[in-house]
Design an enzyme around this catalytic site. Structure first.
Site, mmCIF file in Angstrom:
data_model
loop_
_atom_site.group_PDB
_atom_site.id
_atom_site.type_symbol
_atom_site.label_atom_id
_atom_site.label_comp_id
_atom_site.label_asym_id
_atom_site.label_seq_id
_atom_site.Cartn_x
_atom_site.Cartn_y
_atom_site.Cartn_z
ATOM 1 N N TYR A 1 51.132 39.888 30.232
ATOM 2 C CA TYR A 1 50.830 40.237 29.266
ATOM 3 C C TYR A 1 51.329 41.139 28.328
ATOM 4 O O TYR A 1 52.694 41.554 28.400
ATOM 5 C CB TYR A 1 50.316 42.145 30.486
ATOM 6 N N PRO B 1 38.916 42.409 32.439
ATOM 7 C CA PRO B 1 39.781 41.268 33.370
ATOM 8 C C PRO B 1 41.328 42.208 33.399
ATOM 9 O O PRO B 1 42.033 41.218 34.276
ATOM 10 C CB PRO B 1 39.499 39.992 32.702
ATOM 11 N N TYR C 1 48.769 46.705 41.123
ATOM 12 C CA TYR C 1 48.229 45.054 40.806
ATOM 13 C C TYR C 1 48.576 43.807 42.172
ATOM 14 O O TYR C 1 47.303 43.327 42.363
ATOM 15 C CB TYR C 1 49.995 44.311 39.765
ATOM 16 N N LYS D 1 40.721 42.155 38.293
ATOM 17 C CA LYS D 1 40.636 42.930 40.036
ATOM 18 C C LYS D 1 38.950 42.397 40.218
ATOM 19 O O LYS D 1 38.679 42.319 41.758
ATOM 20 C CB LYS D 1 40.526 45.026 39.706
ATOM 21 N N HIS E 1 52.757 34.131 43.612
ATOM 22 C CA HIS E 1 53.938 35.031 41.982
ATOM 23 C C HIS E 1 54.267 35.960 42.882
ATOM 24 O O HIS E 1 53.193 37.084 42.822
ATOM 25 C CB HIS E 1 52.639 35.348 40.747
#
Ligand code: RFL
Ligand code: PHB
Length: 390
Positions: A200, A292, A384, A296, A72
């Site tokens: 998200y 979550p 990220y 990580k 991704h």
């Protein structure tokens, strides 16, 4: 029984450590209190940072991940239904890999067996002893018989509820903790994902996350109360609430189907310092927990054990304890940055019970700033995809 390194726990931390030690010719034995099927069956993480992908490669365990994993290059944020994309590849030059923790565990267990790495499953009442001395050992019970493993060092890779951290005297540890007043209700369903990348979502009703395990298996989460009862969430109610929170752009693409897993996970930030007590080292969730949101947790377990394996190798090949002495501080430097990111990302995407209208406006302003600023997007993206190890 005798070994160099006794590892407690066969989760990602324990298994990656064992493979790294094996690669460097350092003997170890893993003691796990559950069965392989139980550990492999736990539905958990989905996103691997480059550091984890690279480790799978360097251990010769990446063939299936390369075939079945999904690379991704970006993630999406939805704010009250309006969606925008963070192009991580463009902003950082890095990507992440969608490959479930269950798949990682399957590959690690399979190769451990093939390589002759010793894993003792269903080891009951595991207990580290004499970690303050130069002759530590671990005791456990196996089929009703008391057993003992002598070793040079013990590594507690036994997760948040394990025995390792609990066996360290409370006055030798500093604990930093935040428990969030909500959880995540998650489902798995064999339906194609709504979008080819993760979304998200911050919605007035609360957070939602659209994730996946493959092009035919979706993983979705919605923020929920901590005491939520699963029986109050039949699939249709879950799908309705998910669609509402993801917004009108995404909802029409949500394929509904029966869920085959449904559970509530609490959210917590937690760090125990230092990550060493005498000859007992802590790695992964045994030492720290992140909510979550930043994906990580497993990746931090990986960075811990990379540092630890290097330190043990240095000890056995160069007779130097420098790496072991530096381990806690080196690992914690990266841990705290991931704690900050996960806390921050949780803070701007979730609905907090005590949130007043001003705080909600601040959340929206921050998300709007991210939408409009390449600098802000870079900050999010570099965290990220994963910060460097050193
Ligand atoms: P684990 O995986 O908890 O493994 C610990 C092992 O130790 C065993 N054990 C014992 N063995 C012997 N004696 C004892 N007394 C023992 N006590 C426990 C346990 O049976 C187990 O096998 O810890 P480890 O290895 O540190 O790995 C940590 C990761 O599993 C965890 O951080 C991640 O799953 C967190 N996480 C995510 N991480 C990511 O990097 N990316 C993600 O996308 C992501 N999503 C998630 C997540 C965790 C979640 N939940 C359910 C907590 C999503 C969710 C919903
Ligand atoms: C998951 O797919 O389980 C997942 C993905 C991203 C997260 C957390 C969990 O931030």
């Amino acid at each position: 029984m005798r070994t160099k390194i006794a590892i407690i726990g066969a989760g990602p931390a324990g298994l990656f450590l064992a493979h790294l030690l094996y690669q460097n010719g350092v003997d170890c034995v893993i003691l796990e209190n559950r069965t392989r099927a139980y550990v492999e069956g736990r539905v958990r993480a989905g996103i691997l940072e480059q550091i984890t992908v690279d480790l799978m490669e360097s251990l010769g365990l990446a063939a299936r991940m390369r075939r079945e994993g999904l690379v991704h290059a970006g993630i999406n944020l939805a704010v009250d239904g309006k969606i925008f994309r963070i192009d991580m590849a463009d902003l950082t030059g890095s990507t992440v890999m969608v490959y479930g923790q269950q798949e990682v565990m399957h590959d690690l267990f399979g190769a451990a067996l093939a390589r002759g790495i010793t894993i003792i499953f269903e080891a009951a009442r595991v207990q580290p002893h004499e970690v303050d001395s130069s002759q530590p050992h671990v005791n456990w019970r196996e089929g009703g018989v008391e057993r003992r493993l002598d070793c040079d060092y013990i590594v507690g890779c036994d997760g948040f509820h394990g025995i390792s951290r609990a066996s360290i005297p409370a006055n030798s540890l500093n604990i930093y903790e935040r428990v969030y007043p909500f959880g995540w209700l998650g489902i798995l369903a064999d339906v194609p994902p709504a979008n080819h990348e993760l979304i998200y979502a911050n919605h007035a009703h609360g957070f939602a996350l659209a994730s996946m395990r493959s092009s035919t298996r979706s993983r979705y989460y919605i923020q929920c109360a901590l005491d939520e009862r699963l029986e109050d969430w039949p699939d249709e109610r879950f799908w309705d609430e998910l669609c509402l929170r993801l917004g009108p752009h995404t909802a029409p693409h949500v394929a509904r189907g029966p869920s085959f897993e449904k559970s509530v996970a609490p959210l917590r930030s937690f760090v125990a310092e230092p990550m060493r007590h005498g000859r007992l080292f802590l790695a992964g969730d045994a030492a720290h927990i992140v909510p979550p949101t930043g994906a990580k947790g497993m990746n931090l377990a990986v960075s811990d054990v990379i540092l630890l394996a290097r330190a043990f190798t240095q000890f056995y090949t160069k007779n130097s304890t420098a790496g072991l002495d530096a381990y806690s501080a080196s690992a914690l430097a990266r841990v705290w940055k991931a704690e900050r990111f996960s806390w921050w990302f949780t803070g701007i995407t979730h609905r907090f019970p005590e949130m007043d209208s001003f705080t909600r406006k601040m959340q929206l302003a921050e998300l709007n700033y991210i939408r409009s600023s390449r600098a802000a997007q870079t900050t999010l993206a570099e965290n990220y995809v994963g910060l460097p190890l050193n």
